[in-house]
Scaffold this motif. Sequence first.
Motif, PDB file in Angstrom:
ATOM      1  N   MET A  75      36.880 -19.772  80.962  1.00 31.66           N
ATOM      2  CA  MET A  75      37.424 -19.995  82.387  1.00 31.66           C
ATOM      3  C   MET A  75      37.360 -21.593  82.618  1.00 31.66           C
ATOM      4  O   MET A  75      36.261 -22.298  82.718  1.00 31.66           O
ATOM      5  CB  MET A  75      36.673 -19.362  83.346  1.00 31.66           C
ATOM      6  CG  MET A  75      37.761 -19.274  84.798  1.00 31.66           C
ATOM      7  SD  MET A  75      39.016 -18.197  84.918  1.00 31.66           S
ATOM      8  CE  MET A  75      38.114 -16.483  85.040  1.00 31.66           C
ATOM      9  N   TYR A 124      47.187 -15.186  89.731  1.00 29.42           N
ATOM     10  CA  TYR A 124      46.890 -14.165  90.492  1.00 29.42           C
ATOM     11  C   TYR A 124      46.315 -14.195  91.818  1.00 29.42           C
ATOM     12  O   TYR A 124      45.469 -15.185  92.150  1.00 29.42           O
ATOM     13  CB  TYR A 124      46.007 -13.333  89.382  1.00 29.42           C
ATOM     14  CG  TYR A 124      46.729 -13.096  88.247  1.00 29.42           C
ATOM     15  CD1 TYR A 124      47.304 -11.822  87.942  1.00 29.42           C
ATOM     16  CD2 TYR A 124      46.915 -13.882  87.246  1.00 29.42           C
ATOM     17  CE1 TYR A 124      48.223 -11.656  86.882  1.00 29.42           C
ATOM     18  CE2 TYR A 124      47.536 -13.919  86.018  1.00 29.42           C
ATOM     19  CZ  TYR A 124      48.230 -12.365  85.706  1.00 29.42           C
ATOM     20  OH  TYR A 124      49.004 -12.324  84.858  1.00 29.42           O
ATOM     21  N   GLN A 125      46.092 -12.937  92.411  1.00 29.56           N
ATOM     22  CA  GLN A 125      45.435 -13.169  93.877  1.00 29.56           C
ATOM     23  C   GLN A 125      43.842 -13.179  93.796  1.00 29.56           C
ATOM     24  O   GLN A 125      43.394 -13.525  94.968  1.00 29.56           O
ATOM     25  CB  GLN A 125      45.957 -11.915  94.542  1.00 29.56           C
ATOM     26  CG  GLN A 125      47.382 -12.058  94.630  1.00 29.56           C
ATOM     27  CD  GLN A 125      48.139 -10.881  95.622  1.00 29.56           C
ATOM     28  OE1 GLN A 125      47.269  -9.959  96.127  1.00 29.56           O
ATOM     29  NE2 GLN A 125      49.408 -10.613  95.501  1.00 29.56           N
ATOM     30  N   ASP A 126      43.565 -13.108  92.645  1.00 24.35           N
ATOM     31  CA  ASP A 126      42.042 -13.277  92.561  1.00 24.35           C
ATOM     32  C   ASP A 126      41.508 -15.006  92.307  1.00 24.35           C
ATOM     33  O   ASP A 126      40.480 -15.344  91.938  1.00 24.35           O
ATOM     34  CB  ASP A 126      40.862 -12.590  91.862  1.00 24.35           C
ATOM     35  CG  ASP A 126      41.559 -12.519  90.146  1.00 24.35           C
ATOM     36  OD1 ASP A 126      42.659 -13.380  90.071  1.00 24.35           O
ATOM     37  OD2 ASP A 126      41.098 -11.974  89.365  1.00 24.35           O
ATOM     38  N   TYR A 173      45.772 -20.072  74.766  1.00 23.63           N
ATOM     39  CA  TYR A 173      45.778 -19.316  76.043  1.00 23.63           C
ATOM     40  C   TYR A 173      44.561 -19.645  76.893  1.00 23.63           C
ATOM     41  O   TYR A 173      43.331 -19.430  76.113  1.00 23.63           O
ATOM     42  CB  TYR A 173      46.154 -17.889  75.750  1.00 23.63           C
ATOM     43  CG  TYR A 173      45.706 -17.141  77.040  1.00 23.63           C
ATOM     44  CD1 TYR A 173      46.796 -16.914  77.965  1.00 23.63           C
ATOM     45  CD2 TYR A 173      44.621 -16.342  77.101  1.00 23.63           C
ATOM     46  CE1 TYR A 173      46.453 -15.919  78.916  1.00 23.63           C
ATOM     47  CE2 TYR A 173      44.256 -15.411  78.226  1.00 23.63           C
ATOM     48  CZ  TYR A 173      45.127 -15.359  79.173  1.00 23.63           C
ATOM     49  OH  TYR A 173      45.080 -14.422  79.955  1.00 23.63           O
ATOM     50  N   LYS A 177      42.351 -19.798  80.916  1.00 21.00           N
ATOM     51  CA  LYS A 177      42.574 -19.432  82.288  1.00 21.00           C
ATOM     52  C   LYS A 177      41.856 -20.532  83.255  1.00 21.00           C
ATOM     53  O   LYS A 177      40.861 -21.305  82.885  1.00 21.00           O
ATOM     54  CB  LYS A 177      41.505 -18.111  82.470  1.00 21.00           C
ATOM     55  CG  LYS A 177      42.290 -16.797  82.167  1.00 21.00           C
ATOM     56  CD  LYS A 177      41.748 -15.520  82.209  1.00 21.00           C
ATOM     57  CE  LYS A 177      40.190 -15.403  81.981  1.00 21.00           C
ATOM     58  NZ  LYS A 177      40.313 -14.783  80.553  1.00 21.00           N
ATOM     59  N   GLU A 217      44.796  -8.852  79.482  1.00 19.22           N
ATOM     60  CA  GLU A 217      44.095  -9.012  78.302  1.00 19.22           C
ATOM     61  C   GLU A 217      43.486  -7.735  77.662  1.00 19.22           C
ATOM     62  O   GLU A 217      43.369  -7.583  76.497  1.00 19.22           O
ATOM     63  CB  GLU A 217      42.881 -10.104  78.895  1.00 19.22           C
ATOM     64  CG  GLU A 217      43.200 -11.292  79.337  1.00 19.22           C
ATOM     65  CD  GLU A 217      41.996 -12.128  79.584  1.00 19.22           C
ATOM     66  OE1 GLU A 217      40.991 -11.780  79.432  1.00 19.22           O
ATOM     67  OE2 GLU A 217      42.081 -13.519  79.965  1.00 19.22           O
ATOM     68  N   SER A 228      50.193  -5.185  93.244  1.00 18.17           N
ATOM     69  CA  SER A 228      49.988  -6.635  92.660  1.00 18.17           C
ATOM     70  C   SER A 228      49.568  -6.606  91.214  1.00 18.17           C
ATOM     71  O   SER A 228      48.974  -5.348  90.593  1.00 18.17           O
ATOM     72  CB  SER A 228      49.146  -7.505  93.218  1.00 18.17           C
ATOM     73  OG  SER A 228      47.819  -6.896  93.434  1.00 18.17           O
ATOM     74  N   SER A 229      49.680  -7.619  90.317  1.00 15.84           N
ATOM     75  CA  SER A 229      49.107  -7.398  88.887  1.00 15.84           C
ATOM     76  C   SER A 229      47.899  -8.169  88.696  1.00 15.84           C
ATOM     77  O   SER A 229      47.373  -8.977  89.497  1.00 15.84           O
ATOM     78  CB  SER A 229      50.142  -8.180  88.049  1.00 15.84           C
ATOM     79  OG  SER A 229      51.534  -7.299  88.103  1.00 15.84           O
ATOM     80  N   THR A 230      47.148  -7.937  87.601  1.00 17.62           N
ATOM     81  CA  THR A 230      45.959  -8.538  87.261  1.00 17.62           C
ATOM     82  C   THR A 230      45.893  -9.210  85.919  1.00 17.62           C
ATOM     83  O   THR A 230      46.539  -8.741  85.172  1.00 17.62           O
ATOM     84  CB  THR A 230      44.536  -7.733  87.551  1.00 17.62           C
ATOM     85  OG1 THR A 230      44.651  -6.771  86.642  1.00 17.62           O
ATOM     86  CG2 THR A 230      44.556  -6.977  88.957  1.00 17.62           C
ATOM     87  N   TRP A 231      44.963 -10.193  85.879  1.00 21.24           N
ATOM     88  CA  TRP A 231      45.071 -10.882  84.489  1.00 21.24           C
ATOM     89  C   TRP A 231      44.091  -9.870  83.312  1.00 21.24           C
ATOM     90  O   TRP A 231      44.250  -9.989  82.326  1.00 21.24           O
ATOM     91  CB  TRP A 231      44.639 -12.307  84.419  1.00 21.24           C
ATOM     92  CG  TRP A 231      43.291 -12.478  85.313  1.00 21.24           C
ATOM     93  CD1 TRP A 231      43.268 -12.801  86.492  1.00 21.24           C
ATOM     94  CD2 TRP A 231      41.955 -12.403  84.762  1.00 21.24           C
ATOM     95  NE1 TRP A 231      41.898 -12.863  86.842  1.00 21.24           N
ATOM     96  CE2 TRP A 231      41.014 -12.699  85.667  1.00 21.24           C
ATOM     97  CE3 TRP A 231      41.404 -12.343  83.495  1.00 21.24           C
ATOM     98  CZ2 TRP A 231      39.879 -12.837  85.491  1.00 21.24           C
ATOM     99  CZ3 TRP A 231      40.066 -12.511  83.218  1.00 21.24           C
ATOM    100  CH2 TRP A 231      39.445 -12.334  84.289  1.00 21.24           C
TER     101      TRP A 231
END
Lengths: 383, 362
Positions: free
Chosen positions: B1, B88-90, B102, B104, A284, A277-280
């Motif tokens: 955020m 994203y998965q987090d 931009y 989050k 950055e 999987s990818s991360t943000w």
Amino acid sequence: MTKMSADVVIVGGGIIGCATAYYLAKQGVTDVVVVERDFLASGSTGRCGAGVRQQWGLKMNILLAKESIKAFETLNEELDTGLDIEFKQQGYLMLAYTEKMVEQYKKNVALQQSLDVPARLISPAEAREIVPYLNTDGLLAATFCPTDGHINPFTTTNSYAIAARRLGVRIMTGTEVTGIEVKDGRVVAVETSAGKIHTNAVLNASGGYSREVAAMAGVDLPTYPERHQILVTEPVAPIQGPMVISLHHGFYCQQTPHGSFIMGFGDPNELKEHVVSSTWHFMEEMAAKVLPVLPPLAQLRVVRQWAGLYNMSPDAQPILGEAPACRGFYNAVGFSGHGFMLGPVTGMLMAELISGKEPHIDISPLSLERFEKGELLREPSVV
Amino acid sequence: MVKTQLLVVGGGPAGLAAADTAASLGIQVLLVDEGRSLGGQLVKQTHKFFGSGEHHAGVRGIDIPQLLLKEGQDKITFKLNTTVIGCYQDRVLTALTGEDEYFKISPQAAIFATGASEKFLAFPGNDLPGVYGAGAVQTLMNQYGVLPGNRVLMVGAGNIGIIVSYQLLQAGVQVAAVVEAAPQIGGYLVHASKLARAGVPILTRHTILAARGKEAVESAVIARLDDNWQVVPGSQQELEVDVVCLAVGLSPVVDLLRQAGCRTRYVPELGGDVPVRDSLLRTSQEWIYVAGDVAGVEEASAAMVEGRLAGAAAAKQLGADVAAADEIIARSQASLKALRGGPVGEKIRSGIAKLEGGIANA
């Protein structure tokens, strides 16, 4: 289910598996089956940065890479599939930001030149002539080798597969290896989701899953997966010839013939699991690393990010050869991020080994036994 | 955020209904939409809706968005001109407002109401200027007041093909023909009759073979199909048109859901790959719900009810009043059942049957 057999079963349809299948068939060993769980190049091969370089610090790596690049240069003609491997041979520019790195690069270049690799140490001003928008702040020196480059991993793998098939190799995609049968210390069969294949020779070319596949044959490999992330930008007109690598920042960055930029960096804290999987965070941090060095890239839109697995070995060098614990079980694993570029030469060497010939390059230093003997190799120039 | 209790991605009928429902249950909502105004595809729909009063029957689609938000709805923050670009998965989403801003988002739960995109057909000349999706034609005409051309071949006689053909006529554009590969018209007959009365031929068992033209579409070749969907030799005819409009179905936009790790399954009845979800519209990621076309291509009425259902279910998960949420959930589920009742809903029912409970089975 019909009874299947083969002289050689290759586990994994990436560059290593397909190249080995081709070179085996070219030597006349055509009763070969490649078993791929998903589709060709679906694992580490299709996910890699696809750079090919000879600028290494270890003689073994330089020799292997040099031979691979020689093969890549004529691969379209040799395989004659109508596909283009898209070899963009416009060099690698490796940046040095510390005195220590300059010293290492001087040694590397001397070694490379002694092996007839046309690399050279250059000044920051010369580096700017090669990449005009390179920000040279803090840059002490660089090395450049014009015959390094970038290749399309999908068309390359598929070319090998098409050429191998033409010679009689069977390729089973969507087929998973579920077990390896060993009798009296020798491989006798491979169990797959499509049935059992009787064989006396198995090549483990399963990339990120090398340890799990070897375990099926009772062979304990010291390899493990490590996630590495990549991103690709929108395509723009060609502005960057070489792959730019900064081991200091830990990144690489290449413009493909299609015009998009592909880049990634090594992160010591990356997951060492089967996770793609990818991360943000990656997105950055990648921008933060690459933009100070290549400022105009700030104008580009990112279109996609993805991840793949390095198959790491304890000394970040491949493990090649027959496993001492299991006759007929061969490994070509643990490439630690350099498997794609070593694909052709590995294919040739494994084909020689499996068909009982003397490999034309001495690969005994890359045997699995080196870890027991404590004879580790150390490559100083890795991302 | 940016932190929020509930993030709603998409401000079409499903997203608006979801945001309104969750907010009315006391949940703080951030609604993000890539468009410059709310309503999603409703703003293209100048015709009156069918059905019961509960589903805004008799109201034109363009007027529905304002009815979906209760007055004094101060629990919702709207962020328009903003595209969610990563999930994203987090549980962090990345977003872009315009080209430069931009940021989050870190929500406790999210409802994806990202809708569907148009399907396309493969034929020679399909990349010529003048080949449009029906949605693009609606956007041009109904939103920007621009005509796509002078004479149109419509491909597809489902509801969208039929309604857009009628809208084209209303706007003064000629419709040379509507071709439909299936043996019968898929759209509501009341709309098809209007077309027929206006003299537009609706050719079932016909398809497009090619678009022709030098710089742009100048003509289109159509042909008749036999019962095995093969071209009947000699049946080709060339129509002089400058627009080919494709109304051949929609595919759920599931990219972000996939990135977030939600399981999807191919269900042709629902338009293609759709997220596996339970009867509360919760996906295999426990913090993510879906509503509207992304959960399976249907109609705006069903999308609005799904929005209410997902909004109430998410609100309940986030600690809203259980009795109030359960009441909306029960009412919405009953309403969906009614909307999908009868022979028209058969396809949708069988598609959904493949998905619900799929989380446990998959």
